[in-house]
Motif scaffolding. Sequence first.
Motif, short mmCIF file in Angstrom:
data_model
loop_
_atom_site.label_atom_id
_atom_site.label_comp_id
_atom_site.label_asym_id
_atom_site.label_seq_id
_atom_site.Cartn_x
_atom_site.Cartn_y
_atom_site.Cartn_z
N GLY A 1 -37.58 2.55 -16.34
CA GLY A 1 -36.20 2.15 -16.54
C GLY A 1 -35.28 3.33 -16.79
O GLY A 1 -34.14 3.37 -16.31
N GLU A 2 -35.77 4.32 -17.53
CA GLU A 2 -34.98 5.52 -17.78
C GLU A 2 -34.72 6.28 -16.48
O GLU A 2 -33.62 6.79 -16.23
N LEU A 3 -35.76 6.34 -15.62
CA LEU A 3 -35.59 7.02 -14.33
C LEU A 3 -34.57 6.29 -13.46
O LEU A 3 -33.72 6.91 -12.82
N LEU A 4 -34.64 4.95 -13.44
CA LEU A 4 -33.67 4.18 -12.67
C LEU A 4 -32.26 4.39 -13.20
O LEU A 4 -31.30 4.47 -12.43
N ALA A 5 -32.13 4.47 -14.52
CA ALA A 5 -30.81 4.69 -15.11
C ALA A 5 -30.25 6.04 -14.69
O ALA A 5 -29.05 6.17 -14.41
N LEU A 6 -31.11 7.05 -14.66
CA LEU A 6 -30.65 8.38 -14.24
C LEU A 6 -30.23 8.37 -12.77
O LEU A 6 -29.25 9.02 -12.38
N LEU A 7 -30.98 7.63 -11.93
CA LEU A 7 -30.63 7.56 -10.52
C LEU A 7 -29.30 6.85 -10.30
O LEU A 7 -28.55 7.16 -9.38
N ARG A 8 -29.01 5.85 -11.15
CA ARG A 8 -27.77 5.09 -10.99
C ARG A 8 -26.58 5.78 -11.65
O ARG A 8 -25.44 5.38 -11.43
N ASP A 9 -26.85 6.78 -12.46
CA ASP A 9 -25.77 7.44 -13.18
C ASP A 9 -24.95 8.29 -12.21
O ASP A 9 -25.49 9.12 -11.48
N SER A 10 -23.66 8.05 -12.16
CA SER A 10 -22.78 8.81 -11.28
C SER A 10 -21.40 8.90 -11.90
O SER A 10 -21.07 8.15 -12.82
N THR A 11 -20.61 9.80 -11.40
CA THR A 11 -19.25 9.97 -11.86
C THR A 11 -18.30 9.82 -10.67
O THR A 11 -18.73 9.71 -9.53
N THR A 12 -17.02 9.81 -10.96
CA THR A 12 -16.01 9.71 -9.90
C THR A 12 -15.03 10.87 -10.04
O THR A 12 -14.94 11.51 -11.09
N GLU A 13 -14.35 11.13 -8.95
CA GLU A 13 -13.37 12.21 -8.95
C GLU A 13 -12.21 11.82 -8.04
O GLU A 13 -12.38 11.05 -7.10
N PRO A 14 -11.02 12.31 -8.35
CA PRO A 14 -9.90 12.06 -7.42
C PRO A 14 -10.13 12.84 -6.13
O PRO A 14 -10.37 14.05 -6.14
N ARG A 15 -10.10 12.15 -5.01
CA ARG A 15 -10.36 12.77 -3.71
C ARG A 15 -9.57 12.01 -2.65
O ARG A 15 -9.61 10.79 -2.62
N PRO A 16 -8.85 12.71 -1.78
CA PRO A 16 -8.11 12.01 -0.73
C PRO A 16 -9.07 11.21 0.16
O PRO A 16 -10.04 11.74 0.68
N ASP A 17 -8.79 9.94 0.30
CA ASP A 17 -9.61 9.05 1.11
C ASP A 17 -8.68 7.99 1.69
O ASP A 17 -8.27 7.07 1.00
N ASP B 1 -17.73 8.67 5.72
CA ASP B 1 -17.35 10.07 5.79
C ASP B 1 -18.56 10.88 5.34
O ASP B 1 -19.06 10.69 4.22
N HIS B 2 -19.03 11.78 6.19
CA HIS B 2 -20.25 12.53 5.89
C HIS B 2 -20.15 13.26 4.56
O HIS B 2 -21.07 13.20 3.72
N GLU B 3 -19.04 13.93 4.31
CA GLU B 3 -18.90 14.70 3.07
C GLU B 3 -18.87 13.77 1.86
O GLU B 3 -19.44 14.09 0.81
N VAL B 4 -18.19 12.63 1.99
CA VAL B 4 -18.13 11.68 0.87
C VAL B 4 -19.52 11.14 0.54
O VAL B 4 -19.91 11.04 -0.62
N VAL B 5 -20.30 10.81 1.59
CA VAL B 5 -21.64 10.27 1.37
C VAL B 5 -22.53 11.31 0.71
O VAL B 5 -23.24 11.03 -0.27
N VAL B 6 -22.51 12.54 1.21
CA VAL B 6 -23.36 13.59 0.64
C VAL B 6 -22.99 13.87 -0.81
O VAL B 6 -23.85 13.97 -1.68
N ARG B 7 -21.69 13.97 -1.06
CA ARG B 7 -21.26 14.24 -2.45
C ARG B 7 -21.55 13.04 -3.34
O ARG B 7 -21.91 13.20 -4.51
N GLY B 8 -21.42 11.83 -2.81
CA GLY B 8 -21.72 10.65 -3.61
C GLY B 8 -23.19 10.54 -3.95
O GLY B 8 -23.56 10.21 -5.09
#
Length: 433
Positions: free
Chosen positions: A35-51, A207-214
């Motif tokens: 469960g801890e590993l799954l939580a780490l995999l799901r952990d993400s942040t957001t950033e302002p980015r033109p889309d 968008d390739h860059e958005v997917v890779v960064r995400g």
Amino acid sequence: MPKRTHFAPSAPSVPASFVPAPSVPVSASQLDVAGELLALLRDSTTEPRPDSQLEALTLAVAADLPVLLWGEPGIGKTAALTQLAEALDLPLTTVIASVHEPSDFSGLPVVGDDPAEQGVPMAPPDWAVRLVRAGRGLLFLDELSTAPPAVQAALLRLVLERRIGALTLPPGVRIVAAANPRGSAADGWELSPPLANRFVHLQWTHDHEVVVRGLGGTWPRATLPRLDPAKLPEAVDFARRAVCGLLTARPTLVHRLPSSEARRGGAWPSPRSWDMTLSLIAFATAAGSSRDVLSLLVRGTVGDGPGLELLAGLDRMDLPDPETLLADPAGADLPERGDLRQAVLDGVVAAVRARADRSRWDAAWALLVRALETGAPDLVVVPATTLASLRQEDWDVPASIEKLAGVVTLSRRADQAAGRAAARTADAAKAGR
């Protein structure tokens, strides 16, 4: 007779190492680690980015217009809606349209004590009741293109009137749907024209860059557009002039039902979709959105052809007044884009033709010289040729025209050379017969 004693046979002796251990469930601690590993995999942040497509989606949601996202399976439509709901702090309610019956959207009949007096009310589904109680939320109608025609018909009232059975969704609820193209949908159907005409259609691509960064842990952030309060009246006036101006000049665009079934299931012009377009132009103008975002919204509401005509009209609405340019040609601010600059120069020449006098003719030549010095030379060839034809006998040729003579002569020589080359090609073709 002596009494016999019976002895029960003893079990064979088995070494302790061969005794099977009792079945024990998987260690709870290992599941906790997983469960801890799954939580780490799901952990993400957001950033302002033109889309552009995310901004177009958010703007349409802010305008309270139903949106339909078209995209191949696995492209990220559901993930985008989930992230949008979180960013806007709206509870997300997902309804898979294809697994529901028509009565799930029109309401289930409930017989009361006296149907003859009170009638038979239509009871709404539980998810609609939860939305009404919450007063706000994002209703996500998924797999819309796999819903059979009967279900699509039942969705008409929900999408347009926001009614489900006896309930009306509150203003705080926004509606977004998603669909796969018929070729990649599981047992897919084309959208019915009445249902398709109620949506803003957005083509969802990756968008390739958005997917890779995400995948690296950082996704774009969806935010509501910042509307400038001071621009609201101006934005409404601009949108009305744009739409009404186009439809006045092109009355056949008011309503044009496509001939093919596939196109009828997308964006096409009607009074309803033009009204939606007007709202989107006003919102985009007040928010200062980019041309790319506005293009996605307009073409996704009335279709590519009418949408591109409207966008071209919007460009011309922002063009400077020819009379202003003629009044001060030395200080004229000409558009950078070639097509817009050409339209401005043509407009200036047309204004001189409509009211020709010596001073306006001279001012037009000065403006063409400025255009030559600040942009592509070929753009002044046609306006200069037309302006020269307006000269009257008592008008002296201005000195500034010498700067344009070389460009016009070179253009004429190029046209003559092209004509000679075409003639030689035609002669060679005849000789080879």
